[in-house]
Write a protein that holds these residues in place. Structure first.
Motif, PDB file in Angstrom:
ATOM      1  N   ALA A 139      -0.904  -4.530  -9.464  1.00  0.00           N
ATOM      2  CA  ALA A 139      -2.204  -5.206  -9.595  1.00  0.00           C
ATOM      3  C   ALA A 139      -2.728  -5.630  -8.221  1.00  0.00           C
ATOM      4  CB  ALA A 139      -2.087  -6.409 -10.529  1.00  0.00           C
ATOM      5  N   LEU A 140      -1.838  -6.123  -7.367  1.00  0.00           N
ATOM      6  CA  LEU A 140      -2.256  -6.496  -6.014  1.00  0.00           C
ATOM      7  C   LEU A 140      -2.678  -5.263  -5.230  1.00  0.00           C
ATOM      8  CD1 LEU A 140      -2.728  -8.512  -3.771  1.00  0.00           C
ATOM      9  CD2 LEU A 140      -0.270  -8.452  -3.272  1.00  0.00           C
ATOM     10  N   ALA A 141      -1.958  -4.163  -5.377  1.00  0.00           N
ATOM     11  CA  ALA A 141      -2.327  -2.913  -4.693  1.00  0.00           C
ATOM     12  C   ALA A 141      -3.728  -2.469  -5.115  1.00  0.00           C
ATOM     13  CB  ALA A 141      -1.298  -1.820  -4.994  1.00  0.00           C
ATOM     14  N   GLU A 142      -4.037  -2.592  -6.387  1.00  0.00           N
ATOM     15  CA  GLU A 142      -5.378  -2.244  -6.879  1.00  0.00           C
ATOM     16  C   GLU A 142      -6.433  -3.165  -6.277  1.00  0.00           C
ATOM     17  OE1 GLU A 142      -6.780   0.228  -8.821  1.00  0.00           O
ATOM     18  OE2 GLU A 142      -4.831   1.154  -8.450  1.00  0.00           O
ATOM     19  N   ALA A 143      -6.097  -4.448  -6.161  1.00  0.00           N
ATOM     20  CA  ALA A 143      -7.036  -5.415  -5.592  1.00  0.00           C
ATOM     21  C   ALA A 143      -7.293  -5.147  -4.109  1.00  0.00           C
ATOM     22  CB  ALA A 143      -6.496  -6.835  -5.783  1.00  0.00           C
ATOM     23  N   LEU A 145       6.905   4.116   7.922  1.00  0.00           N
ATOM     24  CA  LEU A 145       6.328   2.932   8.578  1.00  0.00           C
ATOM     25  C   LEU A 145       6.992   2.835   9.949  1.00  0.00           C
ATOM     26  CD1 LEU A 145       6.526   0.516   5.521  1.00  0.00           C
ATOM     27  CD2 LEU A 145       4.485   1.691   6.358  1.00  0.00           C
ATOM     28  N   LYS A 146       6.579   3.698  10.812  1.00  0.00           N
ATOM     29  CA  LYS A 146       7.298   4.015  12.055  1.00  0.00           C
ATOM     30  C   LYS A 146       7.690   2.838  12.942  1.00  0.00           C
ATOM     31  CE  LYS A 146       5.212   8.625  12.300  1.00  0.00           C
ATOM     32  NZ  LYS A 146       5.581   8.951  10.996  1.00  0.00           N
ATOM     33  N   THR A 147       6.867   1.836  13.060  1.00  0.00           N
ATOM     34  CA  THR A 147       7.153   0.793  14.050  1.00  0.00           C
ATOM     35  C   THR A 147       7.852  -0.440  13.485  1.00  0.00           C
ATOM     36  OG1 THR A 147       4.922  -0.100  13.810  1.00  0.00           O
ATOM     37  CG2 THR A 147       5.271   1.515  15.568  1.00  0.00           C
ATOM     38  N   ILE A 148       8.145  -0.445  12.196  1.00  0.00           N
ATOM     39  CA  ILE A 148       8.876  -1.595  11.658  1.00  0.00           C
ATOM     40  C   ILE A 148      10.374  -1.395  11.910  1.00  0.00           C
ATOM     41  CG2 ILE A 148       9.118  -0.657   9.310  1.00  0.00           C
ATOM     42  CD1 ILE A 148       8.630  -3.567   8.303  1.00  0.00           C
ATOM     43  N   ASN A 201       0.835  -1.207   0.000  1.00  0.00           N
ATOM     44  CA  ASN A 201       0.000   0.000   0.000  1.00  0.00           C
ATOM     45  C   ASN A 201       0.864   1.249   0.000  1.00  0.00           C
ATOM     46  OD1 ASN A 201      -1.488   2.186   1.930  1.00  0.00           O
ATOM     47  ND2 ASN A 201      -2.917   1.172   0.538  1.00  0.00           N
ATOM     48  N   TYR A 202       1.906   1.262   0.800  1.00  0.00           N
ATOM     49  CA  TYR A 202       2.806   2.411   0.874  1.00  0.00           C
ATOM     50  C   TYR A 202       3.419   2.704  -0.492  1.00  0.00           C
ATOM     51  CZ  TYR A 202       6.746   5.372   2.168  1.00  0.00           C
ATOM     52  OH  TYR A 202       7.644   6.399   2.239  1.00  0.00           O
ATOM     53  N   LEU A 203       3.997   1.685  -1.116  1.00  0.00           N
ATOM     54  CA  LEU A 203       4.628   1.885  -2.420  1.00  0.00           C
ATOM     55  C   LEU A 203       3.625   2.310  -3.476  1.00  0.00           C
ATOM     56  CD1 LEU A 203       7.193  -1.056  -2.428  1.00  0.00           C
ATOM     57  CD2 LEU A 203       7.724   1.395  -2.410  1.00  0.00           C
ATOM     58  N   SER A 204       2.378   1.842  -3.352  1.00  0.00           N
ATOM     59  CA  SER A 204       1.358   2.217  -4.334  1.00  0.00           C
ATOM     60  C   SER A 204       0.992   3.695  -4.244  1.00  0.00           C
ATOM     61  CB  SER A 204       0.102   1.357  -4.170  1.00  0.00           C
ATOM     62  OG  SER A 204      -0.661   1.755  -3.039  1.00  0.00           O
ATOM     63  N   ARG A 205       1.267   4.319  -3.114  1.00  0.00           N
ATOM     64  CA  ARG A 205       0.971   5.741  -2.911  1.00  0.00           C
ATOM     65  C   ARG A 205       2.160   6.645  -3.233  1.00  0.00           C
ATOM     66  NH1 ARG A 205      -3.479   6.574   0.857  1.00  0.00           N
ATOM     67  NH2 ARG A 205      -4.505   4.584   1.179  1.00  0.00           N
ATOM     68  N   CYS A 206       3.310   6.056  -3.518  1.00  0.00           N
ATOM     69  CA  CYS A 206       4.519   6.827  -3.819  1.00  0.00           C
ATOM     70  C   CYS A 206       4.575   7.200  -5.298  1.00  0.00           C
ATOM     71  CB  CYS A 206       5.765   6.007  -3.473  1.00  0.00           C
ATOM     72  SG  CYS A 206       5.971   5.697  -1.715  1.00  0.00           S
ATOM     73  N   THR A 207       5.237   8.317  -5.570  1.00  0.00           N
ATOM     74  CA  THR A 207       5.458   8.731  -6.953  1.00  0.00           C
ATOM     75  C   THR A 207       6.197   7.628  -7.696  1.00  0.00           C
ATOM     76  OG1 THR A 207       5.609  11.015  -6.198  1.00  0.00           O
ATOM     77  CG2 THR A 207       6.471  10.535  -8.404  1.00  0.00           C
ATOM     78  N   ASP A 208       5.701   7.259  -8.853  1.00  0.00           N
ATOM     79  CA  ASP A 208       6.300   6.208  -9.690  1.00  0.00           C
ATOM     80  C   ASP A 208       6.371   4.857  -8.978  1.00  0.00           C
ATOM     81  OD1 ASP A 208       6.687   8.036 -11.802  1.00  0.00           O
ATOM     82  OD2 ASP A 208       8.646   8.621 -11.000  1.00  0.00           O
ATOM     83  N   TYR A 209       5.599   4.692  -7.920  1.00  0.00           N
ATOM     84  CA  TYR A 209       5.559   3.431  -7.168  1.00  0.00           C
ATOM     85  C   TYR A 209       6.927   3.056  -6.605  1.00  0.00           C
ATOM     86  CZ  TYR A 209       1.152   3.082  -9.699  1.00  0.00           C
ATOM     87  OH  TYR A 209      -0.094   3.339 -10.220  1.00  0.00           O
ATOM     88  N   THR A 210       7.748   4.062  -6.310  1.00  0.00           N
ATOM     89  CA  THR A 210       9.099   3.791  -5.818  1.00  0.00           C
ATOM     90  C   THR A 210       9.352   4.531  -4.505  1.00  0.00           C
ATOM     91  OG1 THR A 210      10.114   5.649  -6.983  1.00  0.00           O
ATOM     92  CG2 THR A 210       9.998   3.559  -8.174  1.00  0.00           C
TER      93      THR A 210
END
Length: 111
Positions: free
Chosen positions: A86-90, A43-46, A24-33
């Motif tokens: 595709a998984l992010a969209e799903a 992702l503060k607690t990882i 989800n995080y990467l799907s919200r980033c510019t160019d998915y990167t």
């Protein structure tokens, strides 16, 4: 009756700690990167070790690709693959369901 084996395999990926959130995080980033340090910050607690392991796992499933950018200094970015996108969209309908459910839950608790 049997469980759908495709759905079962999907939940083996998404159901593991952090995997769905990283996708989800990467799907919200510019160019998915994103850079490792950006993901760690947001992702503060990882832990760095857990993030590294998760990115490796997601790479093995073909969902995330690690790219080395030849700059000075060398830069490493992580990108969602087409399969990962595709998984992010799903996952978006699940996010919408969760948003509605949490809002309902908060309204119930407020009463």
């Amino acid at each position: 009756m049997e469980i759908c084996p495709y759905l079962e395999e999907t939940f083996k990926i998404v159901g593991r700690s952090w995997n769905g959130l990283i996708i989800n995080y990467l799907s919200r980033c510019t160019d998915y990167t994103a850079h490792f340090s950006d993901m760690k910050r947001d992702l503060k607690t990882i832990t760095p070790r857990a993030l590294s392991i998760k990115l490796t796992d997601l790479g093995e499933w073909g969902l995330v690709e690690k790219k080395v950018v030849s700059t000075s200094p060398v830069s490493i970015i992580y990108e969602l693959t087409d399969k990962g996108r595709a998984l992010a969209e799903a996952l978006k309908p699940m996010e919408e369901w969760a948003r509605s459910y949490i809002e309902l839950e908060n309204e119930v608790k407020a009463k």
